[in-house]
Design a protein around this motif. Sequence first.
Motif, PDB file in Angstrom:
ATOM      1  N   UNK A 191       0.825  -1.210   0.000  1.00  0.00           N
ATOM      2  CA  UNK A 191       0.000   0.000   0.000  1.00  0.00           C
ATOM      3  C   UNK A 191       0.861   1.263   0.000  1.00  0.00           C
ATOM      4  N   UNK A 192       1.986   1.216   0.677  1.00  0.00           N
ATOM      5  CA  UNK A 192       2.890   2.366   0.656  1.00  0.00           C
ATOM      6  C   UNK A 192       3.434   2.570  -0.755  1.00  0.00           C
ATOM      7  N   UNK A 193       3.794   1.467  -1.415  1.00  0.00           N
ATOM      8  CA  UNK A 193       4.284   1.566  -2.791  1.00  0.00           C
ATOM      9  C   UNK A 193       3.194   2.129  -3.702  1.00  0.00           C
ATOM     10  N   UNK A 194       1.969   1.677  -3.504  1.00  0.00           N
ATOM     11  CA  UNK A 194       0.844   2.165  -4.313  1.00  0.00           C
ATOM     12  C   UNK A 194       0.658   3.673  -4.118  1.00  0.00           C
ATOM     13  N   UNK A 195       0.740   4.111  -2.870  1.00  0.00           N
ATOM     14  CA  UNK A 195       0.556   5.537  -2.577  1.00  0.00           C
ATOM     15  C   UNK A 195       1.672   6.364  -3.206  1.00  0.00           C
ATOM     16  N   UNK A 196       2.905   5.881  -3.116  1.00  0.00           N
ATOM     17  CA  UNK A 196       4.035   6.619  -3.684  1.00  0.00           C
ATOM     18  C   UNK A 196       3.946   6.689  -5.205  1.00  0.00           C
ATOM     19  N   UNK A 197       3.353   5.660  -5.810  1.00  0.00           N
ATOM     20  CA  UNK A 197       3.222   5.636  -7.261  1.00  0.00           C
ATOM     21  C   UNK A 197       1.957   6.354  -7.730  1.00  0.00           C
ATOM     22  N   UNK A 198       1.171   6.870  -6.796  1.00  0.00           N
ATOM     23  CA  UNK A 198      -0.049   7.595  -7.158  1.00  0.00           C
ATOM     24  C   UNK A 198      -1.177   6.688  -7.614  1.00  0.00           C
ATOM     25  N   UNK A 199      -1.189   5.448  -7.125  1.00  0.00           N
ATOM     26  CA  UNK A 199      -2.202   4.479  -7.533  1.00  0.00           C
ATOM     27  C   UNK A 199      -3.390   4.422  -6.578  1.00  0.00           C
ATOM     28  N   UNK A 200      -3.394   5.257  -5.565  1.00  0.00           N
ATOM     29  CA  UNK A 200      -4.488   5.242  -4.590  1.00  0.00           C
ATOM     30  C   UNK A 200      -5.288   6.525  -4.667  1.00  0.00           C
ATOM     31  N   UNK A 201      -6.514   6.437  -4.199  1.00  0.00           N
ATOM     32  CA  UNK A 201      -7.330   7.646  -4.121  1.00  0.00           C
ATOM     33  C   UNK A 201      -6.957   8.378  -2.847  1.00  0.00           C
ATOM     34  N   UNK A 202      -6.933   9.672  -2.925  1.00  0.00           N
ATOM     35  CA  UNK A 202      -6.637  10.461  -1.733  1.00  0.00           C
ATOM     36  C   UNK A 202      -7.862  10.519  -0.845  1.00  0.00           C
ATOM     37  N   UNK A 203      -7.630  10.506   0.455  1.00  0.00           N
ATOM     38  CA  UNK A 203      -8.721  10.652   1.401  1.00  0.00           C
ATOM     39  C   UNK A 203      -9.257  12.072   1.277  1.00  0.00           C
ATOM     40  N   UNK A 204     -10.547  12.256   1.489  1.00  0.00           N
ATOM     41  CA  UNK A 204     -11.092  13.610   1.415  1.00  0.00           C
ATOM     42  C   UNK A 204     -10.446  14.491   2.482  1.00  0.00           C
ATOM     43  N   UNK A 205     -10.138  15.701   2.097  1.00  0.00           N
ATOM     44  CA  UNK A 205      -9.506  16.645   3.017  1.00  0.00           C
ATOM     45  C   UNK A 205     -10.504  17.071   4.079  1.00  0.00           C
ATOM     46  N   UNK A 206     -10.023  17.068   5.331  1.00  0.00           N
ATOM     47  CA  UNK A 206     -10.883  17.533   6.415  1.00  0.00           C
ATOM     48  C   UNK A 206     -10.848  19.041   6.449  1.00  0.00           C
ATOM     49  N   UNK A 207     -11.984  19.606   6.681  1.00  0.00           N
ATOM     50  CA  UNK A 207     -12.082  21.059   6.744  1.00  0.00           C
ATOM     51  C   UNK A 207     -11.660  21.506   8.136  1.00  0.00           C
ATOM     52  N   UNK A 208     -10.688  22.408   8.189  1.00  0.00           N
ATOM     53  CA  UNK A 208     -10.218  22.920   9.469  1.00  0.00           C
ATOM     54  C   UNK A 208     -11.108  24.062   9.914  1.00  0.00           C
ATOM     55  N   UNK A 209     -11.328  24.098  11.204  1.00  0.00           N
ATOM     56  CA  UNK A 209     -12.089  25.205  11.757  1.00  0.00           C
ATOM     57  C   UNK A 209     -11.243  26.464  11.659  1.00  0.00           C
ATOM     58  N   UNK A 210     -11.846  27.504  11.192  1.00  0.00           N
ATOM     59  CA  UNK A 210     -11.085  28.743  11.077  1.00  0.00           C
ATOM     60  C   UNK A 210     -11.325  29.580  12.317  1.00  0.00           C
TER      61      UNK A 210
END
Length: 116
Positions: free
Chosen positions: A39-58
């Motif tokens: 899974x680390x290799x997949x992530x480094x190669x861009x083969x995974x979907x990114x997790x949705x970004x969490x919205x930070x409280x401003x």
Amino acid sequence: MPVGASPKREREFRQLEKEFKQEGRYPGREDEVAARIVNKQRAQAGETREAPKRKKASSPASGAPASDLPIAGYQHLTVAQIRDKLGGLSAAQLRRLRDYEAAHKKRKGVLQALGA
């Protein structure tokens, strides 16, 4: 392996798992370790979907990014290391650190040292 992994990655996973079992490495955890590696290799190669970004409280206190803090690498330091570096900082710098700490990690020891 997660659904959607390529046949190449599944072969790598099976090969790693087999090697770990033959060598007696990671007893009982061979599949977990093999999956993490692949899974680390997949992530480094861009083969995974990114997790949705969490919205930070401003909030006004969290406005400064960690890179703007007067102590380099602040977010990775321990309470004792931070206390050692507080001498010589101006009141404005201490306030900036206090606001950042209150908005992020909220460590009691650091907040006490910063006068919160």
